[in-house]
Design an enzyme around this catalytic site. Structure first.
Site, PDB file in Angstrom:
ATOM      1  N   HIS A  29       0.845  -1.188   0.000  1.00 44.72           N
ATOM      2  CA  HIS A  29       0.000   0.000   0.000  1.00 44.72           C
ATOM      3  C   HIS A  29       0.883   1.241   0.000  1.00 44.72           C
ATOM      4  O   HIS A  29       2.071   1.184   0.312  1.00 44.72           O
ATOM      5  CB  HIS A  29      -0.913   0.024   1.234  1.00 44.72           C
ATOM      6  N   ARG A  49       6.153   6.931  13.308  1.00 41.91           N
ATOM      7  CA  ARG A  49       6.070   7.403  11.923  1.00 41.91           C
ATOM      8  C   ARG A  49       5.516   8.822  11.883  1.00 41.91           C
ATOM      9  O   ARG A  49       4.545   9.141  12.563  1.00 41.91           O
ATOM     10  CB  ARG A  49       5.170   6.497  11.079  1.00 41.91           C
ATOM     11  N   ASP A  76       0.719   4.903   1.977  1.00 44.55           N
ATOM     12  CA  ASP A  76       0.005   5.377   3.162  1.00 44.55           C
ATOM     13  C   ASP A  76      -1.212   6.213   2.790  1.00 44.55           C
ATOM     14  O   ASP A  76      -1.107   7.183   2.033  1.00 44.55           O
ATOM     15  CB  ASP A  76       0.944   6.204   4.052  1.00 44.55           C
ATOM     16  N   HIS A 131       4.585  -0.160  -0.071  1.00 45.84           N
ATOM     17  CA  HIS A 131       5.362  -0.924   0.901  1.00 45.84           C
ATOM     18  C   HIS A 131       4.451  -1.843   1.700  1.00 45.84           C
ATOM     19  O   HIS A 131       3.222  -1.688   1.716  1.00 45.84           O
ATOM     20  CB  HIS A 131       6.116   0.018   1.844  1.00 45.84           C
TER      21      HIS A 131
END
Length: 385
Positions: free
Chosen positions: A165, A331, A167, A315
């Site tokens: 995907h 993150r 983000d 990723h």
């Protein structure tokens, strides 16, 4: 060693078939918590983010490379910067880092001394901090691992949790840059893989490229929304959303085309009938998982950092058998522009080929010009004698 059992919080696991002894295949919408949840925040409207910091970078990245050694991990994607602390980079070097991330997709660092506060401060250099629908703190989100076998769990929930995907690609303004710093990590397992969407686009046939250029991919947060409530026990802060983004997008800084499809959030193509859409999506999922030449896998350790460009990479965390709660990262993410396709843009392979041809033409022209100059000089000498 057998994989740990999937999360028993899924509603499906409360409905066991008396015949098989396994959970019935029940869509999480049947979980009453989903219908009962009222998100506190409204849907977002489009914003115009600040100008990408990579536009301010020296293309040769002299300031960054004066303090860091770049080591490319594959031909297509991934560079490790060695001998540098992110916390010590100045604004000029951070701009050049952004440009490197645009080009290489993802850039890695080892043994970093960043704190969460310093990470947030540093990442605000790249734009306006974004907030995931399940994120509580505006500044950052905690990332865990995946130690369930989602090939099994997918029987009981429609969201492909561990799939590739970008983000929150379903947002009107999907993120541009993300940075993940690892605080806890098992000695083995929990790797993350990235795939270059530049490379995925180049690997298609020219005829299929033209066809996909004409399509809009349907990105949705609905499946993740259900899973946040059903499986994670969370409460999404925004209602679910569906967006139609170009299936191929142009990167605003590099000007290159990249595929804009990911199995995690894309459920089809707006212009196609259902069977056509499913067939193309199935092919692209195979295409992504077959892209060994456009793939990089990163082995994490405490203090490792990855910064990537969601516009040109996808990723996934690789599921593993490591103990629960042994993998924790922080993150930070910033808003990007609304995706668009410039029909006059070129792919990475097209640009490399064009530049190589221009170099040959230029060299031949210089050789021809030099030959004429030599001939004329000789002619002058003969005339003089």
């Amino acid at each position: 060693m057998a994989r740990p059992q999937p999360k028993d919080s899924l509603e499906a696991y409360k409905h066991i078939s008396p015949d098989s002894g396994f959970p019935t295949i029940i869509h999480p919408h049947f979980n009453p918590k989903i219908a009962a949840h009222i998100p506190p925040d409204p849907l977002r409207e489009e914003i115009i983010p600040p100008k990408d910091r990579a536009f301010f970078a020296d293309p040769e990245k002299k300031a960054l490379f004066s303090v860091a050694k770049p080591v490319d991990l594959t031909e297509s994607i991934g560079t490790e910067l060695q001998g540098v602390q992110l916390s010590q980079l100045n604004g000029t070097q951070l701009d050049e880092l952004a440009a490197l991330v645009n080009e290489r997709g993802v850039v890695f660092f080892r043994d970093q001394d960043l704190t969460t506060e310093k990470q947030v401060e540093l990442f605000e250099h790249f734009g306006i901090l974004d907030k995931h629908p399940a994120q509580k703190d505006q500044r950052h989100v905690t990332i865990k691992g995946s130690n369930a076998d989602w090939r099994d769990v997918s029987n009981y929930t429609p969201w492909p949790n561990a799939e590739f995907h970008a983000d929150t690609s379903f947002e009107i303004n999907p993120p541009s840059y993300s940075l993940l710093r690892m605080e806890e990590h098992p000695p083995i397992g929990g790797d993350t893989a990235w795939v270059s969407q530049y490379g995925l686009y180049d690997a298609l046939s020219d005829h299929l490229k033209k066809f996909i250029d004409s399509l809009h991919a349907v990105h949705t947060s609905r499946l993740q929304y259900d899973t946040i409530i059903d499986s994670w026990g969370g409460q999404p802060n925004r209602p679910p959303i569906d967006t139609h983004h170009p299936a191929v997008r142009t990167h605003p800084v590099t000007g290159l085309k990249a595929l804009n499809v990911n199995p995690g959030f894309v459920i089809g193509f707006a212009e196609l009938k259902k069977a056509e859409s499913d067939a193309l999506l199935g092919f692209l999922k195979l295409h992504i998982h077959s892209a060994d030449d456009h793939y990089v896998r990163w082995k994490w350790a405490v203090g490792s950092v990855a910064m990537w460009d969601n516009r040109v990479t996808i990723h996934r965390v690789i599921p593993g058998n490591y103990p629960p709660n042994s993998r924790t990262g922080v993150r930070t993410t910033v808003f990007g522009e609304k995706p668009y396709l410039d029909p006059n843009s070129e792919s990475r392979e097209q640009r490399e080929r064009r530049l190589a041809e221009e170099k040959v033409v230029k060299a031949n022209g210089a050789e021809k010009t030099n030959g004429i100059a030599i001939h004329e000089a000789k002619g002058t000498d003969l005339g003089a004698s």
